[in-house]
Design an enzyme around this catalytic site. Structure first.
Site, PDB file in Angstrom:
ATOM      1  N   LYS A 194      14.546  24.986 -29.097  1.00 12.31           N
ATOM      2  CA  LYS A 194      13.629  25.756 -29.941  1.00 12.31           C
ATOM      3  C   LYS A 194      13.096  24.874 -31.052  1.00 12.31           C
ATOM      4  O   LYS A 194      13.464  24.971 -32.227  1.00 12.31           O
ATOM      5  CB  LYS A 194      14.313  27.003 -30.516  1.00 12.31           C
ATOM      6  CG  LYS A 194      13.299  28.073 -30.939  1.00 12.31           C
ATOM      7  CD  LYS A 194      12.438  28.518 -29.764  1.00 12.31           C
ATOM      8  CE  LYS A 194      11.267  29.363 -30.194  1.00 12.31           C
ATOM      9  NZ  LYS A 194      10.352  29.657 -29.095  1.00 12.31           N
ATOM     10  N   SER A 390       6.911  31.700 -25.224  1.00 14.30           N
ATOM     11  CA  SER A 390       7.738  32.446 -26.167  1.00 14.30           C
ATOM     12  C   SER A 390       7.298  33.910 -26.180  1.00 14.30           C
ATOM     13  O   SER A 390       7.402  34.581 -25.156  1.00 14.30           O
ATOM     14  CB  SER A 390       7.681  31.807 -27.555  1.00 14.30           C
ATOM     15  OG  SER A 390       8.897  32.048 -28.246  1.00 14.30           O
TER      16      SER A 390
END
Length: 590
Positions: A194, A390
């Site tokens: 991330k 995402s």
């Protein structure tokens, strides 16, 4: 002359002047409205060429821009054709007997790699008609050259150049700046890839981020180089050598290594176009711009009055809470859109066109829920644009089928939250201190004037963990994948469409047209009408935009040029609130 006489004369003049100004303004706006609502179809003369200049920020849906490039002589607004309309009109030109070829005049292309490929595929299909495509530019960016390499003849200006030195992706890191001004970014995240949080907690790329970006770039580069090699009939090994050794440094180098066919000035290109059109030297070249061609009627056999419909719902931009605006994906707005289409009996299937890097995790979750409810009643096929990552993947995961371009950036299944601690900035830099009274232990939870306590950090991390688990569960259920596989391919890692296909994150590779065909198949439709959403009232909606901040954004974009993306990312970072399902902010392939 008395004071009162002068006063009333001046007042009368003021009233009349104000009235005239208002009358002219109303007439102007009324004319503008009529130009949107009742524009006459453009006339295409026989033996014409379609002129394509794609050097602007290309939206998903066609946008009309009041007063920016407005033609007062013809009383017409500027138009920014969207990806869907560009493809549709290239297809229309393929069978239009008046159009003999396409003049592609684009040294810059205002879309990402995935949409560039979609446009390129449309041009490849156009060539099946036997009509010609001529490309010319003074300077070709790498992306523009990839698009223009499809042309029958690629031409560059003698003083120009073809950028051909490989691809890059750059991240901007803010940790050093934050340290200098006394701001601590308290970061919470799930997923070892991330990397959207790295600009706030690191001053360079992590090994995981470097690995991910390296794999992404090489996958895209491999696809692009193989495609160019096939179009230009150059060995792949030779192309790699040209790129790696920067052998193309001027226009003549480009011709020497067969990247272009000719080194000409634009007047020479126009002379060549005349020969293609079988015109005399004194004859005028008839050409129609894409903006004009939008209003030209299509094939008479096209189905326009069918009761059965396939809706194309465009979702482009950051995913945000609330209504949002026309530049992002507001949860409230898209919940209403999906409910409306779900309940409309005439709409038999939906193509959900997603071009988003993500955003609010909460907003993504509620939109994903609405997609699942819609799938229970009718097919929903997701068509991915440049990004569907995402939160962009979150809202796609529940669809009946997912179609992506090979170069789409998707996945990035992970979440994060950032909470600033500005105590040092206030105390050390500004000399400001705070004191107060609370009624409970957590009454000032999230106060930026102090650092979080360990127990508060634990609460936030538990919240992030919960949202991440829910995100993965949506993917497991929506894509019918094992939890173990999803956990492996999640971790916030970004994948290309080709890589995502191998893991089952998408069903097939293709563009918007492929998604429409798939939706028709799932709904068992032979004939249908395509309708676009969100609906745009060209008359009033765009006039209202006269008073929006679009003009300011456009002015900033023009002034900053290639640096606008940096400005835009900083603006996005400044508005981040709550837990985010967002891909790395600077994954921009150049």
């Amino acid at each position: 002359m008395s004071f009162w006489k002068i006063f009333f004369s001046s007042l009368l003049a003021f009233v009349i002047g104000t009235f005239l100004v208002m009358f002219i303004l109303i007439a102007l706006i009324a004319g503008l409205v009529s130009s949107f609502g009742g524009e006459a179809p453009a006339t295409v003369h026989s033996n014409s060429i379609l002129s394509l200049d794609l050097g602007y920020d290309i939206p998903e849906q066609t946008t009309y821009i009041p007063f920016q490039g407005f033609s007062f002589s013809e009383f017409e607004p500027a138009v920014a054709p969207g990806v869907y309309d560009i493809i549709k009109n290239i297809k229309k030109a393929k069978t239009d007997p008046a159009i003999k070829g396409i003049y592609l005049n684009s040294g810059y292309v205002g879309v990402g790699m995935a949409n560039t490929e979609q446009l390129r595929n449309a041009l490849l299909d156009f060539k099946k008609s036997g009509k010609f495509i001529i490309a010319y530019a003074e300077l070709y960016s790498e992306k523009a050259y990839y698009l223009c390499s499809v042309a029958d003849k690629v031409v560059v200006n003698p003083k120009g150049v073809v950028e051909f030195n490989g691809m890059s992706a750059q991240y901007m890191f803010f940790k050093g700046l934050l340290d200098k001004v006394g701001i601590e970014a308290q970061v919470f995240y799930d997923g070892k890839f991330k990397s959207a949080t790295e600009p706030f907690r690191l001053d360079s790329m992590s090994k995981e981020n470097e690995l991910m970006t390296h794999v992404l770039l090489n996958d895209v580069q491999d696809k692009v180089m193989n495609t160019i090699a096939a179009s230009r009939k150059i060995e792949r090994t030779q192309l790699d050598s040209i790129s790696n050794n920067l052998l193309v440094q001027n226009s003549w180098d480009a011709k020497k290594y067969n990247l272009v066919d000719e080194v000409w000035f634009e007047d020479e290109v126009r002379d060549y176009l005349k020969t293609q059109l079988e015109l005399k030297e004194s004859d005028k070249i008839e050409q129609v711009t894409l903006g004009k061609y939008l209003s030209v009627p299509g094939n008479k056999e096209e189905v326009t009055l069918q009761t059965d419909r396939i809706a194309i719902l465009f979702a482009a931009g950051d995913i945000v809470d609330g209504k949002g605006d026309d530049s992002n994906v507001g949860a409230e707005k898209y919940i209403k859109q999906l409910r409306k289409l779900r309940e409309d009996e005439k709409v038999k299937a939906i193509v959900f066109r997603v071009n988003s890097p993500g955003g609010s995790a909460l907003a993504s979750d509620v939109i994903a829920r609405e997609v699942a409810l819609t799938v229970a009643k009718k097919p929903v096929v997701v068509s991915m644009g440049d990004y569907a990552a995402s939160g962009g993947y979150y809202i796609a995961a529940n669809a009946s089928k997912i179609v992506a371009q090979p170069n789409t950036l998707t996945g990035s299944i992970g979440v994060f939250g950032i909470f600033p601690n500005m105590q040092k900035l206030f105390e050390d830099k500004l000399g400001i201190t705070f004191d107060g009274v609370t009624t409970g232990k957590y009454s000032d939870f999230g106060d930026v004037s102090r650092p979080m306590r360990p127990d508060e950090k634990l609460i936030v991390q538990r919240g992030v963990d919960s949202i991440y688990s829910n995100f993965k569960a949506v993917v497991v259920k929506g894509r019918k994948l094992s939890p173990e596989l999803v956990d492996t391919i999640a971790q916030g890692r970004v994948w290309t469409g080709s890589q995502a296909l191998a893991f089952g994150l998408v069903d097939t590779l293709g563009g918007l047209e492929d998604a429409i065909a798939m939706a028709a198949g799932l709904a068992k439709l032979d004939k249908y009408r395509l309708v676009e959403y969100p609906e745009i009232d060209k008359a009033m909606f765009e006039v209202v935009r006269l008073f929006s901040d679009e003009k300011e954004r456009s002015a900033i974009r023009q002034k900053l040029g290639p640096f606008y993306s940096l400005y835009e990312q900083v603006q996005v970072l400044a508005t981040i609130k709550g837990v985010q399902a967002r891909m790395p902010v600077m994954v921009e392939i150049e």
